[in-house]
Design an enzyme around this catalytic site. Structure first.
Site, short mmCIF file in Angstrom:
data_model
loop_
_atom_site.label_atom_id
_atom_site.label_comp_id
_atom_site.label_asym_id
_atom_site.label_seq_id
_atom_site.Cartn_x
_atom_site.Cartn_y
_atom_site.Cartn_z
N LEU A 189 35.30 28.65 60.21
CA LEU A 189 35.67 27.78 59.13
C LEU A 189 36.25 28.67 57.82
O LEU A 189 35.61 29.84 57.38
CB LEU A 189 34.52 27.01 58.41
CG LEU A 189 34.31 25.83 59.59
CD1 LEU A 189 32.88 25.37 59.68
CD2 LEU A 189 35.35 24.83 59.61
N ASP A 222 28.88 34.61 61.98
CA ASP A 222 27.64 34.91 62.40
C ASP A 222 26.77 36.03 61.45
O ASP A 222 25.92 36.51 61.89
CB ASP A 222 27.73 35.50 63.75
CG ASP A 222 28.50 34.86 65.06
OD1 ASP A 222 28.23 33.32 64.73
OD2 ASP A 222 29.05 35.10 65.69
N HIS A 281 23.40 30.68 66.83
CA HIS A 281 24.06 31.54 67.46
C HIS A 281 23.25 32.01 68.53
O HIS A 281 21.87 32.54 68.51
CB HIS A 281 24.46 32.69 66.67
CG HIS A 281 25.33 33.84 67.29
ND1 HIS A 281 26.57 33.72 67.51
CD2 HIS A 281 24.83 34.96 67.63
CE1 HIS A 281 27.07 34.71 68.26
NE2 HIS A 281 25.95 35.76 68.23
N GLU A 319 31.47 35.23 56.49
CA GLU A 319 31.29 36.39 57.38
C GLU A 319 30.76 35.53 58.97
O GLU A 319 29.74 35.15 58.89
CB GLU A 319 30.24 37.34 57.22
CG GLU A 319 30.26 38.83 57.96
CD GLU A 319 29.06 39.68 57.64
OE1 GLU A 319 28.92 40.25 58.43
OE2 GLU A 319 28.45 39.32 56.57
N MET A 366 33.75 25.98 67.64
CA MET A 366 34.23 27.42 68.19
C MET A 366 35.25 27.64 67.21
O MET A 366 36.36 28.38 67.69
CB MET A 366 34.80 27.17 69.78
CG MET A 366 33.93 26.99 70.65
SD MET A 366 32.45 28.10 70.66
CE MET A 366 33.32 29.62 71.29
N ASN A 384 24.41 27.19 61.31
CA ASN A 384 24.79 27.42 62.71
C ASN A 384 23.76 28.08 63.48
O ASN A 384 22.90 28.81 63.10
CB ASN A 384 25.86 28.45 62.39
CG ASN A 384 26.64 28.84 63.96
OD1 ASN A 384 26.83 28.08 64.58
ND2 ASN A 384 26.82 30.05 64.05
N ASN A 421 23.07 20.90 72.28
CA ASN A 421 22.26 21.08 71.00
C ASN A 421 22.39 19.55 70.10
O ASN A 421 21.46 19.15 69.51
CB ASN A 421 22.84 22.21 70.27
CG ASN A 421 22.18 23.54 70.63
OD1 ASN A 421 20.91 23.88 70.48
ND2 ASN A 421 23.02 24.31 71.39
N THR A 433 28.15 31.48 56.06
CA THR A 433 28.92 32.34 54.87
C THR A 433 30.27 32.45 55.63
O THR A 433 30.37 32.14 56.62
CB THR A 433 28.08 33.30 54.56
OG1 THR A 433 28.09 34.46 55.47
CG2 THR A 433 26.83 33.23 53.77
C1 GRF Z 1 25.21 27.44 72.19
O1 GRF Z 1 24.76 28.53 72.93
C2 GRF Z 1 25.22 27.81 70.76
O2 GRF Z 1 24.22 28.68 70.63
C3 GRF Z 1 26.52 28.45 70.72
O3 GRF Z 1 27.52 27.50 71.41
C4 GRF Z 1 26.59 26.87 72.37
C5 GRF Z 1 26.75 25.39 72.13
O4 GRF Z 1 26.22 24.74 73.42
N1 GRF Z 1 26.89 28.31 69.25
P1 GRF Z 1 26.21 23.19 73.60
O5 GRF Z 1 27.54 22.65 73.17
O6 GRF Z 1 25.34 22.50 72.31
O7 GRF Z 1 25.82 22.93 74.80
#
Ligand code: GRF
Length: 221
Positions: A102, A154, A118, A152, A99, A116, A23, A150
């Site tokens: 926070l 996700d 998800h 919470e 991962m 974020n 990403n 936030t």
């Molecule tokens: C993605 O699936 C994202 O939705 C999740 O973690 C993964 C990250 O993948 N939060 P990358 O490190 O961007 O390849």
């Protein structure tokens, strides 16, 4: 309270990662190709081996590891991370495969300017192993969601989703791959809305062009 991007120059975004950073790469490519008008001011990882740090350095973006083990507790780690982000002048924080959860102080400090992504159609399947859970539940459709962060996990206000059909015989890995392709288009698009000043969050509600988003935007293509 949300804060508008810096008055002078493009929005400064900092990306937080823990792993491969595909990403992050999508942001790098979108900025380089002129599809996303913001500055990638820094990349931070809690994990020294995260390949995303290499991606950032190759692209000339300041990149730093902030290892959790260097701090006595989660609050001290969050403070160090927040200071790093502030030093880069972050207007916008993009969690991309970061991962760690926070804590309240971090979330408040960057409230309304932390996003974020998800890999599920939230509120369905918060947490881990979303692709396997979608297959096991027999869901015909899966996907990904970008939301404001936030306290919470996700659970913050949803901004936009992209849908991916679950195909007969799908494995979690195959489905994850197709969702990830969507993520790479969805997330830069949403970051662009924020950078353009069109997207805000107030009192736990996401707004696009001043209108509350009662339902997340559906990303086509
Ligand atoms: C993605 O699936 C994202 O939705 C999740 O973690 C993964 C990250 O993948 N939060 P990358 O490190 O961007 O390849």
């Amino acid at each position: 309270m949300s804060r508008a991007p810096a008055a002078s120059g493009p929005t400064k975004a900092v990306v937080l990662i823990s792993g491969g950073g595909t990403n992050l790469q999508a942001f790098i490519d979108a900025v380089r190709e002129g599809r996303l008008d913001l500055t990638l001011a820094g990349v931070a990882s809690d994990h020294p081996e995260a390949f995303g740090l290499t991606r950032a350095r190759r692209a000339g973006i300041p990149a730093e590891c902030v290892p959790r083990k260097d701090y006595p507790d989660a609050a001290a780690f969050d403070r160090a991370l927040a200071e790093r982000l502030a030093a880069w002048g972050a207007d916008l924080v993009l969690l991309a495969g970061f991962m760690r959860i926070l804590g309240a102080a971090f979330v408040e400090r960057f409230e309304g300017r932390t996003l974020n992504i998800h890999p599920s159609l939230l509120p369905r399947f918060p947490g881990l192993d979303t692709h396997r859970r979608a297959i096991d539940a027999g869901d015909p459709c899966h996907g990904c969601t970008v939301h404001f962060v936030t306290e919470e996990m996700d659970g913050g206000p949803r901004i936009a989703q992209a849908r991916v059909p679950v195909l007969p015989g799908d494995t979690a890995a195959r489905l994850a791959g197709r969702v990830l392709e969507k993520e790479h288009r969805l997330y830069p698009w949403v970051a662009g809305l924020y950078a353009a000043g069109r997207l805000r969050c107030r009192a736990g509600v996401a707004y696009l062009d001043g209108q509350p988003l009662d339902e997340p935007l559906q990303f086509g293509e």
